[in-house]
Design a protein around this motif. Structure first.
Motif, PDB file in Angstrom:
ATOM      1  N   ALA B 140     110.013  34.997  25.120  1.00  0.00           N
ATOM      2  CA  ALA B 140     111.131  34.064  24.939  1.00  0.00           C
ATOM      3  C   ALA B 140     111.638  33.570  26.294  1.00  0.00           C
ATOM      4  O   ALA B 140     111.918  32.382  26.482  1.00  0.00           O
ATOM      5  CB  ALA B 140     112.252  34.752  24.159  1.00  0.00           C
ATOM      6  N   LEU B 144     111.392  29.572  27.775  1.00  0.00           N
ATOM      7  CA  LEU B 144     112.487  28.764  28.309  1.00  0.00           C
ATOM      8  C   LEU B 144     112.234  28.396  29.776  1.00  0.00           C
ATOM      9  O   LEU B 144     112.545  27.284  30.213  1.00  0.00           O
ATOM     10  CB  LEU B 144     113.814  29.524  28.156  1.00  0.00           C
ATOM     11  CG  LEU B 144     114.263  29.642  26.690  1.00  0.00           C
ATOM     12  CD1 LEU B 144     115.387  30.666  26.546  1.00  0.00           C
ATOM     13  CD2 LEU B 144     114.719  28.299  26.154  1.00  0.00           C
ATOM     14  N   THR B 148     111.914  24.620  31.501  1.00  0.00           N
ATOM     15  CA  THR B 148     112.677  24.141  32.660  1.00  0.00           C
ATOM     16  C   THR B 148     111.735  23.683  33.786  1.00  0.00           C
ATOM     17  O   THR B 148     112.052  22.743  34.514  1.00  0.00           O
ATOM     18  CB  THR B 148     113.628  25.238  33.203  1.00  0.00           C
ATOM     19  OG1 THR B 148     112.857  26.372  33.586  1.00  0.00           O
ATOM     20  CG2 THR B 148     114.646  25.653  32.167  1.00  0.00           C
ATOM     21  N   PRO B 160     123.085  20.650  40.240  1.00  0.00           N
ATOM     22  CA  PRO B 160     123.683  21.987  40.392  1.00  0.00           C
ATOM     23  C   PRO B 160     124.157  22.588  39.067  1.00  0.00           C
ATOM     24  O   PRO B 160     123.927  23.767  38.792  1.00  0.00           O
ATOM     25  CB  PRO B 160     124.866  21.740  41.325  1.00  0.00           C
ATOM     26  CG  PRO B 160     124.560  20.475  42.023  1.00  0.00           C
ATOM     27  CD  PRO B 160     123.717  19.655  41.112  1.00  0.00           C
ATOM     28  N   LEU B 161     124.809  21.750  38.222  1.00  0.00           N
ATOM     29  CA  LEU B 161     125.303  22.270  36.939  1.00  0.00           C
ATOM     30  C   LEU B 161     124.150  22.741  36.072  1.00  0.00           C
ATOM     31  O   LEU B 161     124.221  23.792  35.416  1.00  0.00           O
ATOM     32  CB  LEU B 161     126.120  21.186  36.219  1.00  0.00           C
ATOM     33  CG  LEU B 161     126.650  21.581  34.840  1.00  0.00           C
ATOM     34  CD1 LEU B 161     127.621  22.755  34.958  1.00  0.00           C
ATOM     35  CD2 LEU B 161     127.357  20.410  34.161  1.00  0.00           C
ATOM     36  N   GLU B 162     123.070  21.966  36.096  1.00  0.00           N
ATOM     37  CA  GLU B 162     121.932  22.347  35.259  1.00  0.00           C
ATOM     38  C   GLU B 162     121.300  23.647  35.743  1.00  0.00           C
ATOM     39  O   GLU B 162     120.840  24.463  34.940  1.00  0.00           O
ATOM     40  CB  GLU B 162     120.897  21.221  35.247  1.00  0.00           C
ATOM     41  CG  GLU B 162     119.906  21.398  34.106  1.00  0.00           C
ATOM     42  CD  GLU B 162     119.023  20.182  33.917  1.00  0.00           C
ATOM     43  OE1 GLU B 162     119.484  19.070  34.211  1.00  0.00           O
ATOM     44  OE2 GLU B 162     117.885  20.359  33.481  1.00  0.00           O
ATOM     45  N   LEU B 164     122.962  26.076  37.002  1.00  0.00           N
ATOM     46  CA  LEU B 164     123.851  27.125  36.472  1.00  0.00           C
ATOM     47  C   LEU B 164     123.511  27.407  35.000  1.00  0.00           C
ATOM     48  O   LEU B 164     123.463  28.555  34.565  1.00  0.00           O
ATOM     49  CB  LEU B 164     125.320  26.715  36.590  1.00  0.00           C
ATOM     50  CG  LEU B 164     125.878  26.466  37.994  1.00  0.00           C
ATOM     51  CD1 LEU B 164     127.367  26.148  37.917  1.00  0.00           C
ATOM     52  CD2 LEU B 164     125.660  27.684  38.888  1.00  0.00           C
ATOM     53  N   VAL B 165     123.283  26.323  34.250  1.00  0.00           N
ATOM     54  CA  VAL B 165     122.977  26.496  32.827  1.00  0.00           C
ATOM     55  C   VAL B 165     121.620  27.189  32.658  1.00  0.00           C
ATOM     56  O   VAL B 165     121.475  28.088  31.824  1.00  0.00           O
ATOM     57  CB  VAL B 165     123.008  25.126  32.102  1.00  0.00           C
ATOM     58  CG1 VAL B 165     122.669  25.298  30.642  1.00  0.00           C
ATOM     59  CG2 VAL B 165     124.370  24.477  32.235  1.00  0.00           C
ATOM     60  N   SER B 168     121.958  30.798  33.422  1.00  0.00           N
ATOM     61  CA  SER B 168     122.691  31.485  32.348  1.00  0.00           C
ATOM     62  C   SER B 168     121.799  31.717  31.135  1.00  0.00           C
ATOM     63  O   SER B 168     121.807  32.795  30.541  1.00  0.00           O
ATOM     64  CB  SER B 168     123.906  30.657  31.929  1.00  0.00           C
ATOM     65  OG  SER B 168     124.728  30.410  33.016  1.00  0.00           O
ATOM     66  N   VAL B 169     121.052  30.688  30.744  1.00  0.00           N
ATOM     67  CA  VAL B 169     120.243  30.838  29.522  1.00  0.00           C
ATOM     68  C   VAL B 169     119.144  31.890  29.735  1.00  0.00           C
ATOM     69  O   VAL B 169     118.854  32.688  28.829  1.00  0.00           O
ATOM     70  CB  VAL B 169     119.685  29.471  29.054  1.00  0.00           C
ATOM     71  CG1 VAL B 169     118.488  29.020  29.847  1.00  0.00           C
ATOM     72  CG2 VAL B 169     119.302  29.531  27.578  1.00  0.00           C
ATOM     73  N   VAL B 172     120.920  35.310  29.652  1.00  0.00           N
ATOM     74  CA  VAL B 172     121.324  35.683  28.288  1.00  0.00           C
ATOM     75  C   VAL B 172     120.104  36.090  27.453  1.00  0.00           C
ATOM     76  O   VAL B 172     120.173  37.013  26.638  1.00  0.00           O
ATOM     77  CB  VAL B 172     122.098  34.512  27.624  1.00  0.00           C
ATOM     78  CG1 VAL B 172     122.312  34.758  26.151  1.00  0.00           C
ATOM     79  CG2 VAL B 172     123.440  34.317  28.296  1.00  0.00           C
ATOM     80  N   THR B 173     118.972  35.416  27.692  1.00  0.00           N
ATOM     81  CA  THR B 173     117.761  35.773  26.939  1.00  0.00           C
ATOM     82  C   THR B 173     117.271  37.170  27.325  1.00  0.00           C
ATOM     83  O   THR B 173     116.839  37.945  26.463  1.00  0.00           O
ATOM     84  CB  THR B 173     116.656  34.722  27.169  1.00  0.00           C
ATOM     85  OG1 THR B 173     117.213  33.429  26.973  1.00  0.00           O
ATOM     86  CG2 THR B 173     115.515  34.908  26.194  1.00  0.00           C
ATOM     87  N   LEU B 175     119.200  39.515  28.432  1.00  0.00           N
ATOM     88  CA  LEU B 175     120.222  40.399  27.850  1.00  0.00           C
ATOM     89  C   LEU B 175     119.922  40.631  26.358  1.00  0.00           C
ATOM     90  O   LEU B 175     120.014  41.755  25.858  1.00  0.00           O
ATOM     91  CB  LEU B 175     121.593  39.753  28.033  1.00  0.00           C
ATOM     92  CG  LEU B 175     122.815  40.556  27.651  1.00  0.00           C
ATOM     93  CD1 LEU B 175     122.968  41.741  28.573  1.00  0.00           C
ATOM     94  CD2 LEU B 175     124.084  39.694  27.730  1.00  0.00           C
ATOM     95  N   ALA B 176     119.563  39.537  25.672  1.00  0.00           N
ATOM     96  CA  ALA B 176     119.232  39.647  24.244  1.00  0.00           C
ATOM     97  C   ALA B 176     118.021  40.555  24.038  1.00  0.00           C
ATOM     98  O   ALA B 176     117.979  41.358  23.100  1.00  0.00           O
ATOM     99  CB  ALA B 176     118.954  38.261  23.673  1.00  0.00           C
ATOM    100  N   THR B 177     117.047  40.452  24.932  1.00  0.00           N
ATOM    101  CA  THR B 177     115.853  41.301  24.844  1.00  0.00           C
ATOM    102  C   THR B 177     116.231  42.768  25.008  1.00  0.00           C
ATOM    103  O   THR B 177     115.774  43.637  24.257  1.00  0.00           O
ATOM    104  CB  THR B 177     114.840  40.906  25.938  1.00  0.00           C
ATOM    105  OG1 THR B 177     114.575  39.520  25.807  1.00  0.00           O
ATOM    106  CG2 THR B 177     113.559  41.697  25.820  1.00  0.00           C
TER     107      THR B 177
END
Lengths: 492, 201
Positions: B140, B144, B148, B160-162, B164-165, B168-169, B172-173, B175-177
């Motif tokens: 997973a 992702l 990207t 820059p914002l992207e 950060l996103v 983060s994604v 979080v993935t 973390l989910a694992t």
């Protein structure tokens, strides 16, 4: 700035609630407090205000405000319902994270960032995708959920940049545009659990905590849909390409999902499966609205999104309450449930009226506009047949409830409110306050099931009232998405 | 040249992740791919977003390391033994690198697009044929990451914002694992996803 504050509060509350997992009550309290603050912040958002980070701007819109306010209010009601029916303490923090992701995704223009922000919420949902007490089956289902979310997210990111170049938009190319459109539709189909990707969604409705089901199957996919619809209207629609094969395939898949989802919902004997398949069925409307590529469907599609999430939240809340009160979710064992729990029956009727639609309601008009705008000929009749079958599945649940009370209904838990046992009287201002807190706690403990019934009723009536008197929803749905950033401009 | 070398490192990390039987080695490969991926961009990302992504990667790697340490060090392993999977991923990179100029002309760094396609092949193998939670989660994350990278190849470097996103994604993935791995271990004492004979009824 307010959007930034909302995102910070939502993710902050979620992170704190996650860290407090060893102390479930504290985690739940943090999550609920975070949701309450999110509700206030959402109501304070004003159109056009935003936050710029390195050239990309998070912009508040009327749609964002309504989505976040409704999301926070519904999440609060569902989380309280979860606590009343079975101590589902971890759900509130995950709802807060989902709202943070929604704020970021919907405040950004249609871009890979928006698709990725929607994916953050989806992946975060894994924290509540498993059963309360994990077993091998629920872990397998949660792993399928992760697979679906990651695949949908990756496809959505690729689709959203397919038509953009480093030096601006690439020249109009029907093949490239068609591939991008189908890729985005595939992402939506996987994320919503449309046919043939429905297996994980149906199983998830069975294994996940009931109050988390609307988050995982309705709210989070709806965010991706809003992003995808904005992308199609900003990037694909201006190219004025016909794309008949691609659109036909997407709408066809939507109609198939509408019909087969209704059949699946009809033949299931577990009410949680019925809810799962009803979500699958409604995914058909989203695919049809997306595949139509019609400017006239922008508003109905975005309007329908609100009623979809409200109806599914109420429906899942109803399942949670029925399971807690009657001790089963098997339809054959629920004879006479409506006679035993008339308030829950009213809640179910209100949820079904909002979700399936009744003439005169805004949800009915939105569904009708989507089908009439996107289909014609035999396809339209097939789509109407799928819609109609949804009523059959719903009617079956209500008919079972109106039968003579069965064994389970007779043995159902008492749902009348009770006065908590009296506390010894104390004097002084602080002990008095303490007594009030104790009284509130004792009232909660003594009246969990009546409160659960009331919460289901509140959820269902919220949706129904907004369907009767839409208030800010039509204006919010009309508004356009945030403007695209320079690097990912739509085609000429 | 530098971008190409970075692309090779990312693909090497993905190959280690997909071909390794040992979860610790796979974690190392995944971390390598995640650490180098933001560098396949021209111009390089600004310092703060770059640091955010690298720190997010290291934090995620630590979480996976804890999962492996506390549960089981061996994964279900690659279905075809590892070498075949590695060859597929490497071949995807070479073919994509060769064909990208024909298809993608001046849309972004070719190395990013080629690395994205190769990493997507690795992710596909892990996501579709994974026998355990660790490999599924790694798949997973790689899926992702591949998206990207393809994004950089198709539309140029993210803002820059992207970044950060994206950071983060990916975090979080991971973390989910780790969370899913904990649940799997609590439920049946290992990380496998395949049904045991007694589960089948």
């Amino acid at each position: 700035m307010a959007v930034g504050a909302f995102v910070a509060v939502a993710f902050g509350a979620s992170a704190l609630a996650f860290l407090a997992r060893p102390l479930p009550r504290l985690g739940a309290a943090i999550g609920l407090a975070g949701l309450a603050v999110c509700l206030v912040l959402a109501l304070l958002l004003t159109d056009g205000e935003g936050l710029s980070i390195g050239g990309e701007r998070l912009t508040a819109t009327a749609y964002l405000r309504v989505f976040l306010a409704l999301g926070a209010a519904v999440a609060l009601l569902l989380c309280l319902l979860g606590l009343a029916t079975g101590g589902q303490h971890h759900v509130a923090g995950v709802y807060a994270a989902a709202l943070g992701a929604a704020a970021a995704a919907l405040a950004l223009p249609a871009s890979p960032s928006a698709a990725l922000a929607a994916t953050i919420g989806g992946v975060g949902g894994i924290l509540v995708a498993g059963a309360e007490r994990p077993d091998p089956g629920s872990v397998r289902v949660a792993s399928r959920y992760l697979r679906a979310v990651a695949a949908a997210g990756a496809l959505a990111v690729v689709a959203s940049v397919w038509l953009s170049g480093i030096y601006g938009a690439i020249p109009i190319d029907p093949l490239a545009t068609g591939v991008a459109l189908v890729t985005m539709a595939l992402a939506l189909a996987i994320r919503f659990g449309a046919f043939p990707f429905h297996a994980w969604a149906a199983r998830l409705a069975e294994t996940a905590p009931q109050v988390a089901v609307p988050l995982l199957l309705a709210w989070l996919p709806a965010i991706l849909f809003a992003v995808a619809l904005a992308w199609s209207h900003q990037v694909v629609l201006p190219q004025t390409l016909e794309l008949p094969i691609e659109r036909g395939a997407i709408i066809g898949l939507g109609i198939l999902t509408l019909v087969l989802g209704a059949v699946g919902s009809w033949i299931q004997d577990d009410v949680d499966h019925v809810v799962g398949y009803s979500v699958v069925q409604d995914a058909g409307f989203f695919l049809i609205a997306f595949g139509a590529l019609d400017r006239a469907l922008w508003e109905p599609a975005r309007t329908w999104l609100f009623y979809f999430v409200l109806a599914k939240s109420a429906l899942a809340g109803w399942v949670a309450a029925v399971r807690a009160i009657h001790g089963t979710d098997r339809l054959p064992e629920l004879d006479g449930w409506a006679r035993r729990s008339p308030l829950l029956a009213i809640g179910l009727v209100a949820a079904l009226a909002t979700g399936l639609g009744v003439p005169g309601l805004a949800s009915w008009d939105a569904r009708l506009a989507i089908l009439e705008g996107a289909t014609d000929g035999p396809a339209r009749w097939l789509a109407f047949a799928g819609w109609g079958l949804g009523y059959v599945a719903a009617g079956r649940i209500l008919l079972v409830g109106l039968r003579r009370q069965g064994e389970r209904a007779r043995a159902a838990a008492d749902q009348r409110p009770h006065r908590p046992p009296p506390e010894p009287s104390v004097s002084g201002p602080l002990p008095h306050l303490l007594r009030l807190v104790r009284l509130a706690a004792a009232t909660w403990e003594t009246n969990r099931l009546p409160l659960a019934t009331g919460l289901v009723l509140a959820l269902a009536l919220l949706g129904l009232v907004l369907a009767v008197a839409p208030g800010p929803i039509p204006v919010a749905a009309q508004g356009g998405p945030p403007l695209p950033s320079a690097g990912l401009a739509p085609g000429p | 040249m530098v971008l190409g070398a970075a692309g090779v490192v990312v693909v090497a990390g993905a190959i280690v992740c997909v071909a390794a039987l040992d979860a610790r080695r796979a974690t190392l490969g995944l971390t390598l791919a995640l650490l180098v991926a933001p560098l396949i961009a021209d111009p390089l990302p600004p310092l703060v977003p770059l640091l955010f992504r690298e720190v997010a990667t290291l934090l995620g790697a630590y979480l996976l390391w804890i999962l492996v340490r506390d549960t089981q060090p061996l994964t279900a392993g690659p279905l075809l033994g590892g070498r075949a999977e590695a060859a597929f991923v490497a071949a995807a990179f070479v073919v994509a690198f060769g064909l990208a100029p024909v298809v993608g002309h001046d849309r972004g760094p070719i190395a990013a697009l080629a690395a994205g396609i190769a990493v997507a092949v690795a992710a596909l193998d892990l996501v579709v044929f994974s026998g355990d939670v660790f490999r599924l989660g790694a798949g997973a994350v790689l899926a992702l990451l591949a998206a990207t990278l393809a994004r950089v190849g198709l539309a140029g470097p993210p803002g820059p914002l992207e970044h950060l996103v994206i950071g983060s994604v990916l975090l979080v993935t991971v973390l989910a694992t780790a969370h899913l791995g904990r649940e799997a271990f609590a439920a049946r004492g290992d990380l496998t996803l395949r049904r045991a004979a007694h589960d089948r009824g």
